[in-house]
Design a protein around this motif. Structure first.
Motif, mmCIF file in Angstrom:
data_model
loop_
_atom_site.group_PDB
_atom_site.id
_atom_site.type_symbol
_atom_site.label_atom_id
_atom_site.label_comp_id
_atom_site.label_asym_id
_atom_site.label_seq_id
_atom_site.Cartn_x
_atom_site.Cartn_y
_atom_site.Cartn_z
ATOM 1 N N SER A 85 21.636 -18.537 -27.096
ATOM 2 C CA SER A 85 22.195 -17.875 -25.911
ATOM 3 C C SER A 85 23.634 -18.329 -25.662
ATOM 4 O O SER A 85 24.480 -17.537 -25.251
ATOM 5 N N GLU A 88 25.807 -16.488 -28.173
ATOM 6 C CA GLU A 88 25.989 -15.101 -27.736
ATOM 7 C C GLU A 88 26.995 -15.031 -26.582
ATOM 8 O O GLU A 88 27.898 -14.181 -26.580
ATOM 9 N N GLU A 92 30.684 -13.227 -26.722
ATOM 10 C CA GLU A 92 30.939 -12.176 -25.736
ATOM 11 C C GLU A 92 32.182 -12.504 -24.895
ATOM 12 O O GLU A 92 33.016 -11.632 -24.631
ATOM 13 N N GLU A 185 27.405 -5.811 -30.049
ATOM 14 C CA GLU A 185 26.057 -6.340 -29.817
ATOM 15 C C GLU A 185 25.244 -6.354 -31.103
ATOM 16 O O GLU A 185 24.495 -7.301 -31.358
ATOM 17 N N THR A 188 26.622 -9.236 -33.323
ATOM 18 C CA THR A 188 26.256 -10.526 -32.731
ATOM 19 C C THR A 188 24.780 -10.826 -32.936
ATOM 20 O O THR A 188 24.409 -11.942 -33.312
#
Length: 197
Positions: A85, A88, A92, A185, A188
């Motif tokens: 997480s 990510e 982002e 997305e 990733t």
């Protein structure tokens, strides 16, 4: 309000003004004299803080790049959360920062693209910092058992390279595509899935 020259002349004030001058004139035409005029001081006063036009442009470039590193460092070093997480979120944040800069002020973004090409040492240092942040996130995931990477530095570099379309300024025109977020997305998710233990 007092004239600009009444305020103390600091490196930060010079850099802020240089950014405005670059926005107004572009990197090819902006001069130290233009910066000094905007500050209401002699160009010699600017040279006391920055010994050359090249040094001033390098400092402006470094300042611009450092702004994104600080935000990304907060994500990389935040306690808690899982490495996938964090990874990510970090990717982002990098993508959004670059898109925001390119979209909010395209002239200044184009100017910085020119300055980045001039200041390869500053850029190399910036890229090293970003890849180091990725390496720390991945290493944390390896230690926690959520990610697998036999060579953490190589994995960090691979993640950075694999996502280049979403942060390298040469792809800025792609960032306007209506499908770019979906594409980001997908890439990733694929990268993170490839690192999962």
């Amino acid at each position: 309000m007092p004239p600009a020259a009444a305020e103390p002349l600091t490196p930060e004030r010079i850099l802020e003004t240089t950014e405005e001058v670059l926005r107004r004139f572009g990197p090819a035409k902006a001069t130290v004299v233009d910066v000094a005029r905007a500050l209401g001081v002699s160009h010699g006063s600017v040279y006391r803080h920055f010994p050359s036009k090249a040094a001033l442009r390098e400092a402006v470039t470094e300042r611009w790049l450092t702004k994104s590193v600080v935000v990304l460092e907060e994500i990389a070093s935040a306690p808690g959360g899982t490495a996938p997480s964090k990874l990510e979120s970090w990717l982002e944040a990098l993508f959004e920062a670059k898109r925001r800069k390119a979209g909010a002020d395209p002239e200044l973004f184009a100017t910085y693209t020119v300055l980045l090409a001039e200041n390869s040492g500053v850029v190399d240092q910036h890229l090293s910092e970003l890849i180091d942040q990725l390496a720390r996130i991945i290493a944390g995931g390896v230690a926690a058992g959520s990610l697998a990477a036999p060579d953490v530095p190589a994995a960090a570099r691979a993640v950075f390279d694999a996502t280049g379309r979403f942060h390298d300024p040469q792809y800025a025109a792609d960032w306007l595509s209506p499908t770019i977020v979906t594409e980001f997305e997908a890439v990733t998710a694929l990268v993170i899935r490839g690192l999962r233990a």
